[in-house]
Design a protein around this motif. Structure first.
Motif, short mmCIF file in Angstrom:
data_model
loop_
_atom_site.label_atom_id
_atom_site.label_comp_id
_atom_site.label_asym_id
_atom_site.label_seq_id
_atom_site.Cartn_x
_atom_site.Cartn_y
_atom_site.Cartn_z
N ARG A 128 -29.07 80.39 5.93
CA ARG A 128 -28.07 81.12 6.70
C ARG A 128 -27.42 80.22 7.75
O ARG A 128 -26.20 80.23 7.93
N ALA A 129 -28.25 79.43 8.43
CA ALA A 129 -27.72 78.53 9.46
C ALA A 129 -26.84 77.46 8.84
O ALA A 129 -25.79 77.09 9.38
N ALA A 132 -23.48 78.82 7.83
CA ALA A 132 -22.65 79.04 9.01
C ALA A 132 -22.25 77.75 9.69
O ALA A 132 -21.42 77.76 10.61
N GLY A 133 -22.83 76.64 9.25
CA GLY A 133 -22.53 75.36 9.89
C GLY A 133 -23.14 75.23 11.27
O GLY A 133 -22.69 74.43 12.09
N ASP A 134 -24.20 76.02 11.54
CA ASP A 134 -24.85 76.03 12.85
C ASP A 134 -25.95 74.98 12.87
O ASP A 134 -27.10 75.24 12.51
N ASN A 136 -27.49 73.40 15.34
CA ASN A 136 -28.58 73.57 16.31
C ASN A 136 -29.67 74.47 15.76
O ASN A 136 -30.87 74.17 15.88
N VAL A 137 -29.28 75.58 15.16
CA VAL A 137 -30.26 76.51 14.59
C VAL A 137 -30.91 75.91 13.35
O VAL A 137 -32.13 76.00 13.15
N ARG A 178 -22.18 65.73 14.05
CA ARG A 178 -21.49 66.38 15.16
C ARG A 178 -20.05 65.91 15.31
O ARG A 178 -19.24 66.59 15.93
N ASP A 182 -16.40 71.28 11.95
CA ASP A 182 -16.77 72.44 11.14
C ASP A 182 -17.61 71.98 9.95
O ASP A 182 -17.12 71.33 9.03
N ARG A 184 -19.35 74.11 7.94
CA ARG A 184 -19.54 75.17 6.96
C ARG A 184 -19.21 74.64 5.56
O ARG A 184 -18.17 74.04 5.34
#
Length: 230
Positions: A128-129, A132-134, A136-137, A178, A182, A184
């Motif tokens: 899921r992370a 979402a391209g997250d 950090n998570v 980083r 984006d 994702r």
């Protein structure tokens, strides 16, 4: 007896503080707030966290042993600067570990699908992370996913080495990732497919999934680093 108990409590407290500081600094590096090549002293970190120098120095030594920091004589510590060449070597080592786990050590893998449930849930959070391209998570869940997965194969030395290598891989790749903005659709989401293959004892398929993942990861970092590194 009282004195001994007091010393024991003090030692545990200091050890816990040491681990907390090491964990906090590791998160700072992974988040990009402590940048590759950045220098700092024990005193600066101690003042930042409002603690004494001893647990800070011990935490920094621990992170140096993990390859995340370099000791700079008479100056303190510096965040280690990994290169794309380093990342290539890490990916190669990850492949060798996967080969050992899924073939040579395959008979140690649990046959009970229930043993994979917790790891599967962790993998779902990773996917899921990643979708979402997250970043950090994803990093936190990903480190725990691989640590727990490797632990199922019953070799603590292999598990510890795999975790350290995974951590270094993230530290190496984070500065490049980083810069992308984006993410994702660019990050690996195959955790579930890997667990499915392992649950059904399809170790050759699991190896193929990891090989494809490693190749894609390396290609992405090389792309983000630019043609100068090739």
């Amino acid at each position: 007896m009282c004195a001994t108990r007091g010393n024991s409590v003090h030692a545990v407290t200091r050890s816990t503080l040491r681990q907390q500081i090491a964990g906090a600094l590791r998160d700072e590096v992974l988040a990009g707030r402590l940048r590759p090549g950045q220098e700092f002293t024990v005193k600066e970190i101690a003042e930042q966290y409002g603690v004494s120098a001893t647990p800070v120095r011990e935490a920094l030594v621990d992170l140096s042993a993990q390859g995340l920091l370099d000791s700079v004589q008479h100056r303190g510590f510096r965040v280690h600067e990994f290169s794309v060449t380093d990342y290539r070597a890490m990916v190669e080592a990850r492949g060798l570990i996967a080969d050992a786990m899924f073939s040579g050590l395959g008979h140690h893998a649990p046959a009970d699908p229930g043993r994979y449930l917790a790891v599967r849930r962790r993998g779902e959070e990773c996917a899921r992370a990643a979708s979402a391209g997250d970043l950090n998570v994803l990093i936190g869940y990903d480190l725990r996913f691989w640590q727990e997965l490797c632990a199922l194969f019953g070799n603590p030395y292999l598990s510890d080495f795999a975790y350290r290598l995974r951590l270094q891989s993230w530290v190496c790749s984070v500065p490049y990732l980083r810069r992308h903005g984006d993410l994702r659709g660019r990050l690996w989401t195959g955790h579930g497919a890997l667990i499915d293959a392992l649950t059904q004892q399809r170790h050759a398929e699991a190896q193929a999934i990891i090989a494809a993942y490693n190749a894609d990861s390396l290609a992405l970092i090389e792309e983000l680093a630019g043609p100068a590194v090739r």
